[in-house]
Design a protein around this motif. Structure first.
Motif, PDB file in Angstrom:
ATOM      1  N   LYS A 378       0.833  -1.206   0.000  1.00 19.98           N
ATOM      2  CA  LYS A 378       0.000   0.000   0.000  1.00 19.98           C
ATOM      3  C   LYS A 378       0.868   1.257   0.000  1.00 19.98           C
ATOM      4  CE  LYS A 378      -3.649  -2.640   0.657  1.00 19.98           C
ATOM      5  NZ  LYS A 378      -4.594  -2.924  -0.457  1.00 19.98           N
ATOM      6  N   VAL A 379       0.253   2.356  -0.394  1.00 19.44           N
ATOM      7  CA  VAL A 379       0.829   3.692  -0.271  1.00 19.44           C
ATOM      8  C   VAL A 379      -0.182   4.575   0.442  1.00 19.44           C
ATOM      9  CG1 VAL A 379       1.638   5.746  -1.501  1.00 19.44           C
ATOM     10  CG2 VAL A 379       2.269   3.470  -2.343  1.00 19.44           C
ATOM     11  N   TYR A 380       0.264   5.260   1.485  1.00 19.98           N
ATOM     12  CA  TYR A 380      -0.580   6.210   2.209  1.00 19.98           C
ATOM     13  C   TYR A 380      -0.363   7.594   1.599  1.00 19.98           C
ATOM     14  CZ  TYR A 380      -0.908   2.439   5.630  1.00 19.98           C
ATOM     15  OH  TYR A 380      -1.131   1.213   6.246  1.00 19.98           O
ATOM     16  N   LEU A 381      -1.449   8.245   1.188  1.00 18.50           N
ATOM     17  CA  LEU A 381      -1.282   9.491   0.440  1.00 18.50           C
ATOM     18  C   LEU A 381      -2.541  10.349   0.521  1.00 18.50           C
ATOM     19  CD1 LEU A 381       0.700  11.004  -1.504  1.00 18.50           C
ATOM     20  CD2 LEU A 381      -0.538   9.895  -3.381  1.00 18.50           C
ATOM     21  N   VAL A 412      -6.211   9.146   6.590  1.00 18.37           N
ATOM     22  CA  VAL A 412      -5.325   9.208   5.429  1.00 18.37           C
ATOM     23  C   VAL A 412      -5.757   8.149   4.420  1.00 18.37           C
ATOM     24  CG1 VAL A 412      -2.927   9.001   4.647  1.00 18.37           C
ATOM     25  CG2 VAL A 412      -3.423  10.005   6.896  1.00 18.37           C
ATOM     26  N   GLN A 413      -5.757   8.533   3.144  1.00 19.21           N
ATOM     27  CA  GLN A 413      -6.164   7.577   2.112  1.00 19.21           C
ATOM     28  C   GLN A 413      -5.091   6.511   1.903  1.00 19.21           C
ATOM     29  OE1 GLN A 413      -8.264   8.943  -1.398  1.00 19.21           O
ATOM     30  NE2 GLN A 413      -8.260  11.047  -0.605  1.00 19.21           N
ATOM     31  N   VAL A 414      -5.560   5.315   1.553  1.00 16.29           N
ATOM     32  CA  VAL A 414      -4.677   4.172   1.350  1.00 16.29           C
ATOM     33  C   VAL A 414      -4.906   3.633  -0.055  1.00 16.29           C
ATOM     34  CG1 VAL A 414      -3.906   1.955   2.264  1.00 16.29           C
ATOM     35  CG2 VAL A 414      -4.947   3.625   3.810  1.00 16.29           C
ATOM     36  N   PHE A 415      -3.832   3.594  -0.856  1.00 15.95           N
ATOM     37  CA  PHE A 415      -3.921   3.132  -2.239  1.00 15.95           C
ATOM     38  C   PHE A 415      -3.110   1.851  -2.410  1.00 15.95           C
ATOM     39  CE2 PHE A 415      -4.581   7.683  -2.374  1.00 15.95           C
ATOM     40  CZ  PHE A 415      -5.638   7.822  -3.263  1.00 15.95           C
ATOM     41  N   PRO A 427       5.477  19.350  -1.109  1.00 19.25           N
ATOM     42  CA  PRO A 427       5.594  19.756   0.298  1.00 19.25           C
ATOM     43  C   PRO A 427       4.225  19.934   0.949  1.00 19.25           C
ATOM     44  CG  PRO A 427       7.100  21.013  -1.063  1.00 19.25           C
ATOM     45  CD  PRO A 427       6.252  20.228  -2.007  1.00 19.25           C
ATOM     46  N   GLY A 428       4.114  19.454   2.197  1.00 23.83           N
ATOM     47  CA  GLY A 428       2.868  19.593   2.934  1.00 23.83           C
ATOM     48  C   GLY A 428       1.878  18.468   2.728  1.00 23.83           C
ATOM     49  N   THR A 429       2.265  17.427   1.975  1.00 23.34           N
ATOM     50  CA  THR A 429       1.360  16.306   1.686  1.00 23.34           C
ATOM     51  C   THR A 429       1.542  15.208   2.730  1.00 23.34           C
ATOM     52  OG1 THR A 429       1.492  16.766  -0.683  1.00 23.34           O
ATOM     53  CG2 THR A 429       0.670  14.607  -0.032  1.00 23.34           C
ATOM     54  N   ILE A 430       0.456  14.769   3.339  1.00 22.35           N
ATOM     55  CA  ILE A 430       0.527  13.640   4.266  1.00 22.35           C
ATOM     56  C   ILE A 430       0.766  12.371   3.451  1.00 22.35           C
ATOM     57  CG2 ILE A 430      -1.964  13.107   4.299  1.00 22.35           C
ATOM     58  CD1 ILE A 430       0.281  13.246   7.422  1.00 22.35           C
ATOM     59  N   HIS A 431       1.696  11.520   3.925  1.00 24.44           N
ATOM     60  CA  HIS A 431       2.037  10.351   3.122  1.00 24.44           C
ATOM     61  C   HIS A 431       2.849   9.355   3.938  1.00 24.44           C
ATOM     62  CE1 HIS A 431       5.771  12.651   2.911  1.00 24.44           C
ATOM     63  NE2 HIS A 431       6.394  11.527   2.607  1.00 24.44           N
ATOM     64  N   GLY A 432       3.110   8.208   3.327  1.00 22.33           N
ATOM     65  CA  GLY A 432       3.989   7.183   3.871  1.00 22.33           C
ATOM     66  C   GLY A 432       3.896   5.942   3.012  1.00 22.33           C
ATOM     67  N   SER A 482      -7.128  16.233  -0.474  1.00 23.69           N
ATOM     68  CA  SER A 482      -8.012  15.260   0.168  1.00 23.69           C
ATOM     69  C   SER A 482      -9.054  14.783  -0.833  1.00 23.69           C
ATOM     70  CB  SER A 482      -8.701  15.894   1.377  1.00 23.69           C
ATOM     71  OG  SER A 482      -9.528  16.963   0.971  1.00 23.69           O
ATOM     72  N   GLY A 483      -9.767  13.750  -0.426  1.00 23.06           N
ATOM     73  CA  GLY A 483     -10.867  13.252  -1.243  1.00 23.06           C
ATOM     74  C   GLY A 483     -10.420  12.847  -2.636  1.00 23.06           C
ATOM     75  N   ALA A 484     -11.291  13.111  -3.615  1.00 17.45           N
ATOM     76  CA  ALA A 484     -11.032  12.704  -4.998  1.00 17.45           C
ATOM     77  C   ALA A 484      -9.830  13.425  -5.599  1.00 17.45           C
ATOM     78  CB  ALA A 484     -12.271  12.952  -5.851  1.00 17.45           C
TER      79      ALA A 484
END
Length: 590
Positions: A378-381, A412-415, A427-432, A482-484
């Motif tokens: 997965k990718v958190y984004l 956080v969205q999970v792809f 910069p400033g994007t939540i992720h992991g 966020s969202g779509a």
């Protein structure tokens, strides 16, 4: 401080750079070299002493991390066999007191922040008393005399300048062993505290010094090995640079374990120590911490990529040199979570914040290129629709204070991770990254500015909690991602840009906040590319091997290897040597 045994000088399971290159491996090469003319590199303190024997005044300067008392001991033994007894003068006697130095550097160390400070504006001369430097010169006229230590070339004397270089990974291995000191310190500190001071003070100061004396170095010594050295005459070294800058360049990568590290690097890359807990990072091209290895008659010598930039930044960056100067702006590295853990949920600073708080000129603008992954990776984004700063911060703080896990997918969205997918992290994007990925991180160069906001209640490899930066993160997060919008704007949509019967070029558009762009070439036979006065950074992400040819020579690169094409190269050809189509990603400044 003097250390002579390998186990005392470094704390790591990684091997030292060998003196001689063994046969070129059939796959990924952990010691990539750039061959120069025969007979230019020498080995050992005995040969160095013979070179120094006829000189009456010598300055042995070098980088932090060099153990100068060991050098003195080794050279004294070699000099004795030649019947020479030089007078040794330690230039640290001309340094300011530790209290004075601490007062100067205090504004740049970030107080009790465990990770971050601010890049210093100090010069190496600011650490010394100019009066005392002059006194060292006037009081030591007996010949032969050797001034030694960091800053030896500041002594106002005419003499031979010898510069001892050391790789950044070895500096860190030595600091973990308590074998070296920060600039102006009297005793070692916790390695993480030392690293912060290295990064924000010592390396900045000493890189400025390197830039100033680059044309004055008479002998360049690779001092990273614990028991021997290799060295080259300064003029020979400088003359090799023009040849290197007209060819593909591959830096020496280095590898580190981590709390979330995986097994891909350990399983796929030969020549590394296998008896390690994991490998989390490969520093493929993080140029502030990588070096270039030159090879002559089988002997290897490594010097920092910084030196390459100081000597020929214009040739390296071409039209982008006016903006970036000596700062190489692109980074490639691996994050290995195969059978490991999730990365922290994190973000990176906005540019204005980066400049104000840390003194950097560019910020950490990342992408994740999924070079390989397992089935359920997965990718958190980006945020879920409707997440507010207040709700997210409350969840993070509660988790930290009560040591409670967060259902992070609620925020956080999970792809699903897709092999060869490119995930955009302005910069400033939540992720992991989730577990079971081999991420090729393509980014602007800054690399330590990660604000960990949630880390799964995990401990580091020493059993200590990893520091969180919730407050800094909240000051930089962009909740509108966020969202779509996340799938629409933060996952690259490759499209065919150009094709022939021999190759196809796909554009993987980056975000408007990214300073670089990414192309992917699918190569059946070969493709000819022009630099257009820009540096290119490339990696073979599919296929066994390729040959890259410029008008001044060719090099073969294997799967997962990263390399640089300097702007001055003008034109190069990539030839697929595999049975199946090869895939190469290329990053360049927009």
């Amino acid at each position: 401080m003097s250390v002579t045994q390998r186990e005392e000088i470094r704390k790591t399971q990684q091997y030292e750079l060998p003196v001689k290159k063994e046969d070129t491996p059939s796959s990924y090469d952990i010691y990539p070299t750039h061959e120069i003319d025969a007979g230019l590199i020498a080995e050992g303190y005995e040969s160095l002493a013979e070179e120094l024997a006829d000189h009456s005044c010598i300055m042995i300067d070098g980088y932090v991390g060099i153990v100068f008392e060991d050098i003195r001991q080794q050279l004294d033994g070699a000099f004795e066999s030649l019947g020479i007894r030089p007078k040794w003068v330690d230039v640290k006697d001309a340094m300011l007191s530790e209290e004075e130095i601490n007062a100067q550097i205090e504004p740049f160390l970030g107080g009790d922040d465990p990770v971050f400070g601010k890049l210093t504006n100090l010069e190496l001369a600011d650490f010394f008393s100019q009066e005392q430097l002059s006194a060292l010169a006037s009081e030591n006229t007996v010949e032969p005399v050797i001034f030694y230590g960091v800053g030896a070339s500041l002594v106002p004397m005419n003499g031979l300048t010898v510069y001892f270089e050391i790789s950044k990974n070895e500096i860190q291995f030595r600091s973990r062993a308590g074998a070296v000191l920060n600039l102006g310190a009297s005793k070692p500190a916790n390695p993480k505290v030392m690293y912060k001071r290295f990064y924000f003070v010592d390396w900045v100061v000493l890189n400025k010094h390197k830039q100033k004396i680059k044309n004055e170095v008479d002998l360049l010594v690779d001092g990273q090995r614990s028991e021997t050295i290799t060295w080259i005459k300064g003029n020979d070294w400088r003359q090799t640079l023009s040849k290197i800058l007209e060819q593909p360049i591959r830096v020496r990568p280095w590898f580190e374990p981590g709390a979330w590290g995986g097994t891909w690097i350990k399983d796929k890359i030969d020549g590394l120590e296998k008896d390690v807990v994991n490998y989390a990072w490969s520093f493929e091209l993080i140029v502030p911490e990588n070096g270039v290895i030159i090879e002559s008659s089988g002997l290897m010598l490594e010097y920092s990529f910084d030196f390459l930039m100081f000597m020929a930044g214009q040739k390296m960056l071409g039209s982008d040199y006016d903006q970036y100067g000596f700062e190489f702006p692109i980074r490639f590295d691996f994050l290995d979570t195969f059978d490991g853990g999730n990365l922290s949920i994190q973000c990176h600073p906005q540019l204005d914040y980066m400049k104000e708080h840390f003194g950097e000129n560019i910020t950490q603008e990342e992408t994740y290129y999924i070079l390989d992954c397992q089935k359920d990776a997965k990718v958190y984004l980006g945020f879920q629709e409707g997440i507010t700063p207040e709700a997210f911060q409350e969840a993070l703080v509660t988790s930290k204070e009560k040591k409670e896990e967060i259902e992070i997918g609620n925020y956080v969205q999970v792809f699903d991770a897709e092999k060869h997918g490119l995930y955009l992290i302005p910069p400033g994007t939540i992720h992991g990254s989730g577990t079971d990925n081999l991420v090729l991180e393509i980014s602007s160069t800054p690399y330590i500015y990660t604000f960990k906001m949630y880390d799964w209640l995990r401990l580091d490899l020493d059993g200590n909690p990893r520091p969180l930066n919730i407050e800094r993160g909240m000051e930089n997060l962009v909740f509108e991602r966020s969202g779509a919008r996340v799938a629409d704007e933060l996952i690259a949509k490759p499209y065919l840009l150009e094709e022939t019967e021999n190759w196809q070029c796909y554009h993987l558009p980056t975000h408007e906040k990214h300073l670089y762009d990414v192309y992917r070439y699918v190569i059946q036979s070969e493709v000819t590319l022009q630099t257009k006065d820009k540096v290119h950074v490339l990696s073979l992400v599919e296929g066994e091997e390729i040959r890259v040819t410029t008008k001044h020579g060719s090099k073969i690169f294997k799967y997962a290897e990263t390399f640089v094409i300097p702007a001055a190269t003008d034109e190069y050809v990539i030839e697929n040597l595999s049975q199946k189509p090869a895939m190469v990603v290329k990053a360049f400044i927009k």
